[in-house]
Design a protein around this motif. Structure first.
Motif, PDB file in Angstrom:
ATOM      1  N   GLY A  72       0.828  -1.196   0.000  1.00  0.00           N
ATOM      2  CA  GLY A  72       0.000   0.000   0.000  1.00  0.00           C
ATOM      3  C   GLY A  72       0.864   1.248   0.000  1.00  0.00           C
ATOM      4  O   GLY A  72       2.044   1.224   0.370  1.00  0.00           O
ATOM      5  N   LYS A  73       0.286   2.361  -0.415  1.00  0.00           N
ATOM      6  CA  LYS A  73       1.082   3.579  -0.561  1.00  0.00           C
ATOM      7  C   LYS A  73       1.611   4.083   0.784  1.00  0.00           C
ATOM      8  O   LYS A  73       2.719   4.642   0.847  1.00  0.00           O
ATOM      9  CB  LYS A  73       0.254   4.649  -1.269  1.00  0.00           C
ATOM     10  N   GLU A 132      11.960  -1.539 -10.088  1.00  0.00           N
ATOM     11  CA  GLU A 132      10.615  -1.149 -10.510  1.00  0.00           C
ATOM     12  C   GLU A 132      10.297  -1.615 -11.928  1.00  0.00           C
ATOM     13  O   GLU A 132       9.515  -0.987 -12.652  1.00  0.00           O
ATOM     14  CB  GLU A 132      10.478   0.377 -10.390  1.00  0.00           C
ATOM     15  N   ARG A 187       6.657  -1.911 -13.197  1.00  0.00           N
ATOM     16  CA  ARG A 187       5.762  -0.767 -13.045  1.00  0.00           C
ATOM     17  C   ARG A 187       5.165  -0.374 -14.396  1.00  0.00           C
ATOM     18  O   ARG A 187       5.852  -0.309 -15.405  1.00  0.00           O
ATOM     19  CB  ARG A 187       6.533   0.412 -12.451  1.00  0.00           C
ATOM     20  N   LEU A 214      10.611  10.185  -4.972  1.00  0.00           N
ATOM     21  CA  LEU A 214      10.292  10.434  -3.569  1.00  0.00           C
ATOM     22  C   LEU A 214      11.512  10.795  -2.728  1.00  0.00           C
ATOM     23  O   LEU A 214      11.373  11.403  -1.667  1.00  0.00           O
ATOM     24  CB  LEU A 214       9.620   9.198  -2.967  1.00  0.00           C
ATOM     25  N   GLU A 239      -4.662   2.888  -9.671  1.00  0.00           N
ATOM     26  CA  GLU A 239      -4.526   3.558  -8.376  1.00  0.00           C
ATOM     27  C   GLU A 239      -3.484   2.873  -7.494  1.00  0.00           C
ATOM     28  O   GLU A 239      -2.978   3.480  -6.549  1.00  0.00           O
ATOM     29  CB  GLU A 239      -5.877   3.584  -7.659  1.00  0.00           C
ATOM     30  N   ALA A 240      -3.168   1.605  -7.795  1.00  0.00           N
ATOM     31  CA  ALA A 240      -2.182   0.872  -6.996  1.00  0.00           C
ATOM     32  C   ALA A 240      -0.747   1.197  -7.405  1.00  0.00           C
ATOM     33  O   ALA A 240       0.196   0.823  -6.693  1.00  0.00           O
ATOM     34  CB  ALA A 240      -2.415  -0.634  -7.130  1.00  0.00           C
ATOM     35  N   THR A 241      -0.551   1.882  -8.527  1.00  0.00           N
ATOM     36  CA  THR A 241       0.798   2.181  -9.017  1.00  0.00           C
ATOM     37  C   THR A 241       1.532   3.071  -8.020  1.00  0.00           C
ATOM     38  O   THR A 241       1.038   4.127  -7.625  1.00  0.00           O
ATOM     39  CB  THR A 241       0.730   2.871 -10.383  1.00  0.00           C
ATOM     40  N   LEU A 242       2.721   2.646  -7.630  1.00  0.00           N
ATOM     41  CA  LEU A 242       3.508   3.391  -6.654  1.00  0.00           C
ATOM     42  C   LEU A 242       4.292   4.520  -7.316  1.00  0.00           C
ATOM     43  O   LEU A 242       4.759   4.388  -8.455  1.00  0.00           O
ATOM     44  CB  LEU A 242       4.492   2.452  -5.954  1.00  0.00           C
ATOM     45  N   THR A 243       4.460   5.607  -6.592  1.00  0.00           N
ATOM     46  CA  THR A 243       5.391   6.646  -7.033  1.00  0.00           C
ATOM     47  C   THR A 243       6.795   6.074  -7.008  1.00  0.00           C
ATOM     48  O   THR A 243       7.189   5.380  -6.072  1.00  0.00           O
ATOM     49  CB  THR A 243       5.305   7.866  -6.104  1.00  0.00           C
ATOM     50  N   TRP A 291       4.641   2.008   1.504  1.00  0.00           N
ATOM     51  CA  TRP A 291       5.720   2.402   0.588  1.00  0.00           C
ATOM     52  C   TRP A 291       6.339   3.736   1.018  1.00  0.00           C
ATOM     53  O   TRP A 291       7.564   3.862   1.094  1.00  0.00           O
ATOM     54  CB  TRP A 291       5.168   2.482  -0.827  1.00  0.00           C
ATOM     55  N   ASP A 292       5.518   4.697   1.316  1.00  0.00           N
ATOM     56  CA  ASP A 292       6.041   6.001   1.729  1.00  0.00           C
ATOM     57  C   ASP A 292       6.844   5.876   3.023  1.00  0.00           C
ATOM     58  O   ASP A 292       7.896   6.527   3.182  1.00  0.00           O
ATOM     59  CB  ASP A 292       4.899   6.995   1.923  1.00  0.00           C
TER      60      ASP A 292
END
Length: 394
Positions: free
Chosen positions: A185-186, A207, A210, A226, A217-221, A189-190
């Motif tokens: 989940g984001k 990645e 990716r 970051l 919506e599940a795609t991570l930054t 991940w953050d």
């Protein structure tokens, strides 16, 4: 063992031992079966395109570049226009924040040797692509953090944080994960990205899958967006389905580190194939078209796999990947997953990867799993051959 120095002139003779990496189990297995099995149902990449199909996506400028290019050496960092196109796939990066490699494997190998030495410590998640742990293990001490197979392959950031030592220099992760297809989940991940940055640890983020998440919506930054110290690894092989180009890259806003990676590349490929770089530029300029095509293939395939596994609830526990092209179902048959995979490829020509190819020296990995790929076009015939094989054995 290598010998350095000039003893004949009275100089000291220095010797050093280079660690021997273990057999690459997965690649050895592929060397036996990948191009002889009739059905490659464990492919880790999306469906590829032909050169003609890719060139048809080219702009007039890119087609002219292809037609008129010379065949000399390229720049070690990579074709400038390609690096700019890669930077365009990130939110906060410029071309100068990118260095290209001959595939993701070269990038992984050189990065670990640049980032780590014998006195360091690294943390690696499992299960993983074998090189993700064996390369750092050949350099320094490594701790594995296992994704939880009974918790939807959840990443335990508390356990990871507890594993950090004063000499931890690298945390290496891979999301969407190979072989499980999981994505954290984001919030998780953050937290992980902040943890590495706050502790002064390099986050090495693989990645390569990716971009083909069915739930966008599940795609991570990306990690390099970051954190200004994190490294994002990517390649045209997996989500784009262009493994034959052998174009990978590392993106990182620490340009001094990229310079060290360039120096390391001088001892490896020196530069990429310039033909591949131009084709890679064409691909990235058409990236949305390619990725949407591959998401559509996966979306069409998943219901076929759902139906197949639902037909044999006593034999399989399955869930589709949250991201990427692969997932790691459980086999419940009494013969065991190794016998199932061996018999299936030898007798029916259907290739899967058994759990033994994902054994880790760092953590236990479930022994009843196998990797299946959902990114290739039209799996109907392969699933039919698999079903026939099962029916004949019952």
């Amino acid at each position: 063992m290598s010998t350095l120095g000039d003893a004949g002139r009275g100089g000291a003779v220095k010797t050093c031992a280079m660690p021997t990496l273990p057999e690459f189990r997965l690649e050895s297995y592929f060397s036996t079966w990948e191009f002889v099995a009739r059905y490659h149902l464990t492919a880790s990449d999306a469906q590829t395109v032909t050169k003609a199909e890719l060139l048809a996506m080219a702009s007039d400028e890119d087609r002219a570049r292809w037609e008129n290019m010379d065949l000399g050496y390229g720049e070690t960092y990579g074709l400038p226009e390609l690096r700019a196109a890669i930077a365009g796939t990130y939110d906060h990066l410029e071309a100068e924040d990118v260095i290209c490699f001959a595939g993701a494997e070269e990038a992984l190998n050189l990065a670990m040797h640049v980032l780590l030495d014998a006195s360091d410590h690294a943390i690696v998640i499992t299960p993983n692509y074998q090189a993700a742990e064996t390369i750092p293990l050949s350099i320094c001490e490594v701790t594995g953090i296992a994704l939880d197979p009974d918790g939807d392959w959840r990443l335990d950031v508390d356990a990871l944080e507890a594993a950090i030592r004063p000499n931890t220099k690298v945390i290496s992760v891979n999301f969407p994960n190979n072989p499980t297809g999981t994505i954290p989940g984001k919030a998780t991940w953050d937290r992980l990205v902040r943890l590495a940055a706050d502790r002064g640890i390099r986050l090495f983020s693989d990645e390569v899958y990716r971009g083909v998440e069915l739930d966008r919506e599940a795609t991570l930054t990306q990690a390099a967006d970051l954190s200004d110290t994190a490294l994002s690894l990517n390649v045209l092989s997996k989500a784009y389905g262009l493994g034959g180009l052998r174009i990978g890259w590392i993106a990182c806003r620490d340009r001094a580190l990229l310079q060290r990676l360039e120096r390391a590349k001088h001892y490896a490929s020196i530069c990429n194939s310039t033909l591949s770089e131009v084709l890679g530029l064409i691909a990235l300029n058409a990236k949305e078209r390619l990725l949407e095509r591959n998401r559509e293939i996966i979306a069409e395939n998943v219901p076929q796999f759902d139906a197949f596994f639902a037909s044999y609830p006593d034999l399989f526990e399955w869930q589709p990947p949250k991201g990427g092209c692969v997932t790691f179902p459980r086999y419940l048959g009494e013969d065991g997953v190794e016998a199932m995979c061996a018999g299936l490829v030898a007798e029916a020509g259907v290739l899967l990867l058994p759990a033994s190819l994902y054994v880790s020296e760092l953590t236990p990995v479930p022994t009843d799993r196998f990797r299946v790929g959902v990114g290739r076009s039209d799996p109907k015939a392969a699933l039919g051959a698999w079903a026939d094989w099962i029916e004949q054995r019952q």
